[in-house]
Design an enzyme around this catalytic site. Sequence first.
Site, mmCIF file in Angstrom:
data_model
loop_
_atom_site.group_PDB
_atom_site.id
_atom_site.type_symbol
_atom_site.label_atom_id
_atom_site.label_comp_id
_atom_site.label_asym_id
_atom_site.label_seq_id
_atom_site.Cartn_x
_atom_site.Cartn_y
_atom_site.Cartn_z
ATOM 1 N N TYR A 466 0.829 -1.212 0.000
ATOM 2 C CA TYR A 466 0.000 0.000 0.000
ATOM 3 C C TYR A 466 0.862 1.261 0.000
ATOM 4 C CZ TYR A 466 -3.683 3.268 1.352
ATOM 5 O OH TYR A 466 -4.566 4.310 1.387
ATOM 6 N N LYS A 478 -5.515 6.110 -3.463
ATOM 7 C CA LYS A 478 -5.923 5.186 -2.408
ATOM 8 C C LYS A 478 -6.666 3.979 -2.963
ATOM 9 C CE LYS A 478 -6.224 8.463 1.438
ATOM 10 N NZ LYS A 478 -7.114 9.018 2.505
ATOM 11 N N SER A 489 -3.142 -10.230 -1.157
ATOM 12 C CA SER A 489 -3.532 -11.077 -0.026
ATOM 13 C C SER A 489 -4.403 -12.243 -0.475
ATOM 14 C CB SER A 489 -4.270 -10.230 1.013
ATOM 15 O OG SER A 489 -4.639 -11.009 2.125
ATOM 16 N N HIS A 493 -3.471 -16.318 -0.290
ATOM 17 C CA HIS A 493 -4.349 -17.224 0.460
ATOM 18 C C HIS A 493 -4.835 -18.366 -0.429
ATOM 19 C CE1 HIS A 493 -4.529 -14.078 3.579
ATOM 20 N NE2 HIS A 493 -5.024 -15.008 4.372
#
Length: 584
Positions: A466, A478, A489, A493
């Site tokens: 980020y 953002k 992520s 996973h």
Amino acid sequence: MIMDCANGSLHDMEESIVKPTVVANDKLPEDRRADLPYIRRNAVITRSKEALQKFDPNEDRKSSAANETTAVGDDILRSISVEKIRDLMQQMESDVMEQVGNQIKLIMSGVLQQLEEMQPGKQTDDLFQETTKYSNRQKSLKDGSLPEKKFLMRNSLLTDLFKIKHIKTIYHIFIVILIILFINTAVYDIVDTGSTNFGISTIMMAFGKFNKVLWIWCGMLASTFGVYVAFSVWAHQRIHIAPKSIQLKIWDYSWLIALIVYQILFIIFPANSLLTEDLPPASSVAVLMEQVRLVMKTHAFVRSAAPRTLNYKPHTEQTIASTCPGFTKFLYYLFCPTLIYRDDYPRTKVIRWRVVVWSYTEVILVVFYMAFIFERLLIPVFRQFGASPLEPRALVLSVFGTMMPGTLAFLCGFYCLLHSWMNASAELLRFADRMFYKDWWNSTSYDAYYRTWNVVVHDWLYTYIYKDIYEIIAPRNKMLSTFMVFSVSAIFHEYILAFAFRFFYPVLLVMFGGIGLILVFLTRKNEQAGGNVFMWLTLCMGTGMILSLYSMEYYARINCPPYKDEFLDLFIPRSWTCHRLSNS
């Protein structure tokens, strides 16, 4: 003759002084016996005067002066005695007042402590305040930069909460549930099979071939040491190349390409090894999670240490040794429970071995806890899946039937990895910052939940994904930064689950990277109590659905024949078409 008289007088004087007239107690009246010491003293003085008069005729004048001196001495003795008594009384008064004051302070302290115990909510609220102790960021020294991770000496939140007896009772309730599951498993096994194994067979099956796991781990660790050697060579040789030259650019880009190739090979070879060795699910998860951890550690080290080499200027006070951290610092970072690289971390003074032993004991107990949950509540439901087609009714029943055991398994995994295992590792390495999670259970939005439930991974994603995108790649964007964090992520996973179970079934990818990202924006400004209820409800339902769908697919691949195309078989769920395949 004169000398004889003098000697005789001196002898008489000495004898009269040494042997004064003694007044017996029984010859005095009752009321004067208390004055006996004074009477004896006066008798000694009188005999001394008489003896001196025999030797010196002028002794009368000396005796008179002596009497006056004695009177003055008595007055001085009396005044000194009065002063001592007065000082003693003042000292006694001061001591008594000090003791009384201390007793009053102790009583008031006890009263205040009892009042605080009568209001435990205040103490609990203080734990959850975003104070310095539980703050996770500090303002960057660079203008326009995002806050940076800061390390402090602090306990894990549950460690502090367990000091409150009400929270400790909840911990005891989970222990009771473990005991009940233990008894339930033992009784069921005895009635059903005539013997019991207390979940050991399930654990052995899940963690089988663990010696292969250790060999793969040793290979990954050795290659990670090679990263430090390569980085050290690059850093120390770079300072001898002319600045802004073509040779310097070739040198830098060559090592950058080598790092990228290494990262790709580091993902391929361990994954291929666990497939070749056909490791069971839990052993595969252990290898894959360690692989991802080392990838994240390597990236963090290079990303944090490289700028000091790139910014090195030869004609400054900066030394050549400062361009590359020492190997001991890299080695400590490799094993300490954080993914953010620093040269130094806050450290505790001693290792509390009782804490280490109990934390690892909790890890073992939680593993048995999860084995009991799977044996009693999950495996019986899905063991025979594949004998009949997947119906909507069976799907709904399985999802809602696995919500409670799925939530228990989720809580067990959180406590085992982020509390017990992390705290044991931190205690062994004297790593003082143990804020591995925050109070995610109080979250009223998914934005707060994702930021607080796994602080260790969140810090890495924030610092190296980020923050880099927001400050370097796409300044002030953002939306893109958030999307990339969720994408990275979710991919990792899903990568772990896909290679652990040997099939690609992107349920977690869709729910985490898709629905989860949407819920972040929808619930971001929700701070009401209903938001916490919604978070827990959707979390339990999502956990139940993920566990149900993955269990169906896992047992369908055991009970159903594969597709002819092995590559397509990895991506097409057998649980959707198993009944048709079994009839064909």
